[in-house]
Structure formats: structure tokens, C-alpha cells
Design an enzyme around this catalytic site. Structure first.
Site, PDB file in Angstrom:
ATOM      1  N   ASP A  36       0.832  -1.206   0.000  1.00  0.00           N
ATOM      2  CA  ASP A  36       0.000   0.000   0.000  1.00  0.00           C
ATOM      3  C   ASP A  36       0.862   1.249   0.000  1.00  0.00           C
ATOM      4  OD1 ASP A  36      -2.168  -1.614   0.036  1.00  0.00           O
ATOM      5  OD2 ASP A  36      -2.852  -1.098   2.049  1.00  0.00           O
ATOM      6  N   SER A  85     -13.580   7.086  -2.156  1.00  0.00           N
ATOM      7  CA  SER A  85     -12.498   6.581  -1.308  1.00  0.00           C
ATOM      8  C   SER A  85     -11.989   7.736  -0.449  1.00  0.00           C
ATOM      9  CB  SER A  85     -11.373   6.006  -2.161  1.00  0.00           C
ATOM     10  OG  SER A  85     -10.886   6.991  -3.062  1.00  0.00           O
ATOM     11  N   LEU A  86     -11.062   7.450   0.459  1.00  0.00           N
ATOM     12  CA  LEU A  86     -10.547   8.465   1.374  1.00  0.00           C
ATOM     13  C   LEU A  86      -9.140   8.896   0.985  1.00  0.00           C
ATOM     14  CD1 LEU A  86     -11.563   7.004   4.867  1.00  0.00           C
ATOM     15  CD2 LEU A  86     -12.682   8.850   3.626  1.00  0.00           C
ATOM     16  N   LYS A 118      -9.559   1.663  10.484  1.00  0.00           N
ATOM     17  CA  LYS A 118      -9.692   1.479   9.040  1.00  0.00           C
ATOM     18  C   LYS A 118      -9.552  -0.020   8.771  1.00  0.00           C
ATOM     19  CE  LYS A 118      -7.954   3.023   4.568  1.00  0.00           C
ATOM     20  NZ  LYS A 118      -7.858   1.662   3.982  1.00  0.00           N
ATOM     21  N   CYS A 427       6.620 -35.608  -0.516  1.00  0.00           N
ATOM     22  CA  CYS A 427       7.180 -36.941  -0.279  1.00  0.00           C
ATOM     23  C   CYS A 427       6.047 -37.947  -0.448  1.00  0.00           C
ATOM     24  CB  CYS A 427       7.769 -37.036   1.128  1.00  0.00           C
ATOM     25  SG  CYS A 427       8.193 -38.731   1.626  1.00  0.00           S
TER      26      CYS A 427
END
Length: 668
Positions: A36, A85-86, A118, A427
Site C-alpha cells: 500500500d 475513497s478516502l 480502518k 514426499c
């Protein structure tokens, strides 16, 4: 910063291409390539260039858009009010600047700021009309999202009705997330099966919501929290605090705490306090969201084309630590998967000391160029699983060693192979000591056959001593031979043998889970036991019979058929039958009661009998048993020495019962 308009134009084009590429990966495919922080740096540089050279800003720039496109696999839904969005920041100085802007724009009017976590999930909008749930949609591009109603309906905490009254239309906004403990368990199961691991809870939640089969979504264990509103007709709400209070009345799941601040100092204090508490949240939290409390003041402040002016997100730095990679060892799981493990110089990160971390597989080691002796960066993926996320290549001395996966199993020396389409080495020797240890540990675990005294240390001793070659050998262990093992006295051996004897009477679902059939967890085991009643009936089921069972898809069905077709499995089952295990014939198949329908229980502390017995009583009466206390918890059944769960129940004012009170609720 570009020095000329031509340079700026070239850089803007380059940045737009990169940001759009990462937007597609993040929003549409849930497979981000960068952190991010790195994405935000690219986005901020593009934003700054467009501020400096306004003629380069166009409507199709990612700075003027929100999120990603709606997916073609789902019906598209237009939001009543755009889902923006912020803006976000990583430094406190910009929080102070945000506060100063609010003071200026409100021209000295007093205001309050709310601060809440958040949640690192997937933005969602629920639409209720006249109090009835109508649909759910993702954010999409902010204007149009995907209709994910059927998938969201698998989240039991979301109410089907709310008391908003007649003539009301309400769009409730929040986040769908994957709890951190569920994320950890999913990755443990995928690692055992040799499948690629999920990157983090947010991406896993996003990928889950995009599944076209709601049954697959239901298995993921998604949850949700709500914190905002878009359209709001027929309900009077004046502030964020009033909104949260209304959400409580509507029984919507919420974050655990909302901070209220009347000054800049209180905002900063709330951010710091949340930073200390966030590791205890059930969801992953990557920041703190600050919002002006009053909705009328939000109207005055308005929005840009992308984000509201009345809110901002402060994002915490990921908690990472540097340490030295001393060695890479190989862990062999119960299904034979070879997993490389980083042996580290112990380092403190995200609340605990880490000395080992998964390296996932050979491809992951090569991609990150991890070498023995490197200085590495360690982070807890989803704040749960320690992982090596990067290498400090500038710190290399030339003494570091390139690692190669072994060509033979480090436990039994047998050959290892990679199945087509898988990244994991496996295996293939069913008698491999490491696999045998893991299989017995799983079989004896509390969630399976719950054999007291058969922990990791004892399993190690009996396998090394050659006393067991498979699970059936547990039922022929010799008392005298056990007494000759290290630190084994008469009492501990008696307890072990008694625990093994008791396990013969365990219900069928525990045996099915304990046998370690690929893709069969406790939920699927319960479902199969309820449908087929006996292991003999299950062994005769066809592919069509199995697929017809709820929660059993084609992959799981084929796994069950393949397991029963194995001749070694047939021999094992006959030996277990000869030892007197319950293959389902002795289970009671009672109709589920309705005494606890609609209730959610949490068990904590030392009870007079194993917790699973109490859990079975609750489930058989229609109740749900959860591992953590939340606002949705109806009852906590508490025994002696109950700890943090009891404290949290008291804080949330959840009804707490002791055993006597619990038994008094039962008929008879």
C-alpha cells in the site's frame, strides 16, 4: 518533480499506466504486486504533478476515479450516492494540516471528530427498503458496483431486516473482511495441500466475494462491520455518533470502539491508542479514519471528485523487523508437502518474538532471492503468520548461500515429486516418519479424536522407538514398553492408555476429520456423518451422492472417492474396525432441537468435561459456537480460570453462565 512540461507529460503518462495497472490487480483481481505504501507513493507523485501542471489533468486520470471497474460476471448496480475513497497519509503533520483545514472551512464553528479503525477489507453497500434487505453491492468504480447479494447473504451477522420503518430507503456502508484467525487456518490448510498461500486477509476476502458459487463463499468464513451511510430516507440521523447508535439498534456488526475527539491533541492520542490496540482486533487494521461527526457540517465541507473533505485516513506503518536468516530447514507435513522454514535470530515483531517464519515454497524463495545468511525483513502476514517479506541485499557480504530444495525427503530419504499444476514438492512415502508424526498429532488433536497424553513429545518418542507404523498401532501400544520411554511414569502411561481407549467411542465425524482425508475439515466431517451415518455407507457413496450433499463440491467428492479407493486405506480401516472403533453405528442421530436457535455461544475457562462436549450440546439444540467474543455473542459459558474472553464479555455486557446455570437451561 519534473522540470518542464514535456518531462511532466512523459512522467504523468508513465505514472498513470502504473497506477491503473496496480488498480486492476488490487480492485479487480485481488492480487496486488506492491505494498500500500509503494502504491500511495506512486499515486501521490501523480497527484502532485497534476496539481503543478493542471493542463495535464484529465477526467480519465486515475486520480479522478474511484476503485476498479465492475466485474462482468456479476450484475451491475448503480449506487444511489457515489462511494468515494478516502485521502490518506502516513505522517502526523498531515493530520494536523487536515484539522487546520476543517477549522478554516468551518470558519471557527466548534466541531467534533470521530476516529475508528480502518478495516482492511472490501467496501460494501447494503440496501434496505422499508426495513427489508434488498441487495448488496461492491464499491466498483464508485458509481457502479457488482451485485454480490447472494455471497453477502452467507455472512450470518448481517440482518435480513432492520427497524427503519415504512417508507424508508437506507444504503448502509461498511467492509467485508476475513478474520485474522480464519486467514491463518486457511493458509495452514492450503500449505498442507500444496496449494499457493493467500497473500493477506484483504485479498482473500476480495477473492471470496468474487466467487460465483455462494457455497464456496460460505466456507471462507467472511465477516463484516459497518460505519457509514449513503442514501438515507425515512430515518433521521444527525451525526456519526447517532449513526453508530442506530446501527446498534439495527443489530449491525460494528468495530469494537469509536473514539470521539474535540481537539487535535485528542485526535493524535486516539491514533496512538488505536495503534497499541489494533493487534487485538479480529480484523486486520491498516489505519485510523478521522471524520467530522456532524452530517450537516459534512455537507458544508463537501467533497472533491474522488474523496470527501471531511475525512482522512492515517495509515500505520507495517510492523516489520530486521534479523538474520541463520538457516533454511524443511518441514514435512502430514500429507507429505515439503515446506521451507526460515530459522531466524529471534526478533520481536507485532507483539511477539519470532524465531521461525514460513518461506512458503521454492518459487517464493527464488522470487525474493532469499539466501542463507541474509539480513531479512520479517512481517506478520495479516498480523498472524510470520513471513520473510524482503531481503536487504545491500547488506550482503558474499558469504551468503543459495538454497536449493532437497531431491530426497529429509525425514525418510524417499524421492520427492511435484504434481502437475502445483508448486509444492511432496514426499510420496506413506511410511515417512515425519508424515506419520504429523498424522498422529492431527488424529489425537482436540478437534479430532482428543486423546489425552498424546502430544507432540509423546508422538515423537513412540514413532522414533518404532512402536507405531500407522494410526491403528495406537490401539495395540504395550504398557511395559511405554514405561521404558523417557519421563514416562505409571500415571502418565495410564492416562495415555485410558485416553486411547476412550477415543474408540468418539462420534463418526471426529474419526473422519482425524483420518486426515484431503479437503475434509470439521464442518465437512460433521456434514458427511449427519448425511451417511456410518463410514461403510460413506465408502459406498457415488460421486453424484456426494455432490448432492450440502457443502460438498466436486473436488471434495473426488478426494473422498480417491481416499476410499486406496488399498492401504482399506487395510487401515479394517484394523481400526477390529480394534473396536465407532464407525458411526453407535452414534445417536437425533433431530436437532430448537432450544438455542438464533444464539451464539463462546466457551472459556476450565469446564468439568471437554469443551467439545458442551459445544455438541449447544449445536444439537440449534445454537452456534464461536471462538471469540463479539457484540453478536449471546452467551459465554465460563469455567474456572477464564481469562480475556470473560473480561471482554463483561465489557460488552454479554450474558455469562456457569455450568450449573447452563445445565438448568437444558430439558430434564
Amino acid at each position: 518533480m519534473a522540470s518542464s512540461n514535456d518531462d511532466a507529460k512523459k512522467r504523468v503518462k508513465e505514472l498513470r499506466s502504473k497506477v491503473e495497472h496496480h488498480n486492476r490487480l488490487y480492485y479487480e483481481k485481488a492480487t496486488p504486486e506492491i505494498s500500500d505504501r509503494d502504491y500511495d507513493a506512486l499515486y501521490r507523485e501523480l497527484l502532485d504533478l497534476e496539481e503543478e501542471f493542471p493542463d495535464l489533468r484529465t477526467e480519465d486520470s486515475p486520480t479522478q476515479q474511484v476503485g476498479g471497474r465492475a466485474l462482468e460476471a456479476f450484475t451491475q448496480v448503480q449506487h444511489f450516492v457515489p462511494m468515494q475513497s478516502l485521502d490518506n497519509t502516513y505522517i502526523e503533520e498531515e493530520v494536523r494540516e487536515f484539522y487546520a483545514r476543517i477549522v478554516k472551512l468551518l470558519e471557527g464553528r466548534p466541531f467534533t471528530i470521530t476516529v475508528d479503525p480502518k478495516v482492511d477489507g472490501v467496501a460494501i453497500a447494503l440496501f434496505y427498503e422499508n426495513g427489508k434487505f434488498v441487495r448488496a453491492a461492491t464499491r466498483g468504480d464508485g458509481v457502479t458496483g457488482d451485485d454480490v447479494t447472494q455471497n453477502v447473504l452467507t455472512i450470518s451477522a448481517i440482518p435480513k431486516t432492520i427497524s427503519s420503518g415504512e417508507n424508508s430507503r437506507v444504503e448502509i456502508r461498511g467492509e467485508v473482511y476475513l478474520p485474522k484467525n480464519v486467514f491463518a487456518k486457511l493458509n495452514e490448510e492450503r500449505e498442507e495441500e500444496g496449494l499457493p498461500l493467500f497473500a493477506n486477509p484483504r485479498n482473500t476476502a476480495a477473492g471470496s466475494l468474487k466467487q460465483l458459487d455462494p457455497k464456496l463463499v460460505a466456507k471462507r468464513g467472511l465477516q463484516a462491520v459497518f460505519y457509514g451511510v449513503g442514501l438515507c430516507e425515512g430515518v433521521e440521523i444527525g451525526s456519526q455518533q447517532e449513526l453508530i447508535s442506530q446501527f446498534k439498534k439495527w443489530k449491525l456488526p460494528l468495530t469494537e470502539k469509536l473514539w470521539v475527539a474535540d481537539s487535535l491533541d485528542e485526535i493524535i492520542a486516539a491514533i496512538h491508542e488505536m495503534g497499541e490496540l489494533r493487534h487485538d482486533f479480529v480484523f486486520e487494521t491498516d489505519g485510523a479514519v478521522m471524520k467530522v461527526d456532524s452530517l450537516s457540517q459534512r455537507e458544508m465541507l463537501g467533497s472533491t471528485s474522488k474523496a470527501p473533505r471531511w475525512a482522512i485516513a492515517y495509515k500505520y506503518e507495517p510492523e516489520r523487523a530486521e534479523t538474520k536468516l541463520k538457516d533454511i530447514t524443511i518441514q514435512v507435513g502430514r500429507t507429505g508437502v515439503l515446506t521451507p522454514v526460515a530459522e531466524l535470530e529471534p526478533v520481536f515483531v507485532s507483539g511477539s518474538t519470532v524465531a521461525r517464519a514460513t518461506l512458503h515454497n521454492e518459487e517464493e524463495i527464488a522470487r525474493k532471492d532469499i539466501r542463507i545468511g541474509d539480513v531479512v525483513i520479517v512481517e506478520k502476514a495479516g498480523e498472524v503468520i510470520p513471513a520473510v517479506v524482503a531481503v536487504k541485499k545491500e547488506a550482503r557480504t558474499g558469504q551468503e548461500k543459495v538454497f536449493a530444495m532437497p531431491k530426497e525427503c529429509p525425514s525418510c530419504g524417499g524421492p520427492v515429486t511435484r504434481e502437475e499444476g502445483q508448486v509444492a514438492l511432496r514426499c510420496g512415502n506413506p511410511s515417512c516418519p515425519a508424515q506419520l508424526k504429523r498424522r498422529i498429532e492431527h488424529y489425537a488433536s482436540r478437534g479430532a479424536m482428543d486423546i489425552e497424553g498424546l502430544g507432540e513429545a509423546m508422538v515423537e518418542q513412540i514413532v522414533v522407538a518404532g512402536m507405531v507404523a500407522d494410526i491403528a498401532d495406537l490401539y495395540t501400544l504395550d504398557r511395559a514398553a511405554l514405561l521404558e520411554l523417557e519421563r514416562q511414569g505409571e500415571k502418565s502411561v495410564s492416562n495415555l492408555l485410558e485416553g486411547i481407549e476412550i477415543s474408540k467411542t468418539r462420534p463418526l465425524w471426529r474419526l473422519l476429520f482425524g483420518l486426515g482425508i484431503l479437503h475434509i475439515g470439521t464442518r465437512a466431517a460433521r456434514t458427511l456423518a449427519t448425511r451417511f451415518h456410518t463410514i461403510d455407507a460413506l465408502s459406498k457413496a457415488t460421486l453424484e451422492d456426494l455432490i448432492a450433499v450440502e457443502d460438498i463440491g466436486e473436488i471434495v467428492a473426488e478426494s473422498i472417492l480417491g481416499w476410499f479407493a486406496n488399498q492401504e486405506v482399506a487395510k487401515l480401516l479394517e484394523r481400526l474396525r477390529a480394534c473396536g472403533l465407532n464407525f458411526g453405528e453407535h452414534d445417536e442421530h437425533k433431530a436437532v432441537g430448537d432450544l438455542f436457535v438464533g444464539t451464539t455461544w463462546v466457551l472459556t475457562g476450565a469446564l468439568s468435561r471437554p469443551r467439545d462436549e458442551f459445544a455438541e450440546i449447544i449445536r444439537s439444540n440449534g445454537g452456534t459456537v464461536s471462538g471469540s467474543v463479539s457484540k453478536k455473542t449471546t452467551y459465554v459459558l465460563a469455567g474456572e480460570e477464564a481469562g480475556s474472553k470473560l473480561d471482554k464479555a463483561k465489557k460488552l455486557e454479554v450474558t455469562i453462565l456457569d455450568e450449573a446455570e447452563f445445565r438448568a437451561m437444558l430439558p430434564g
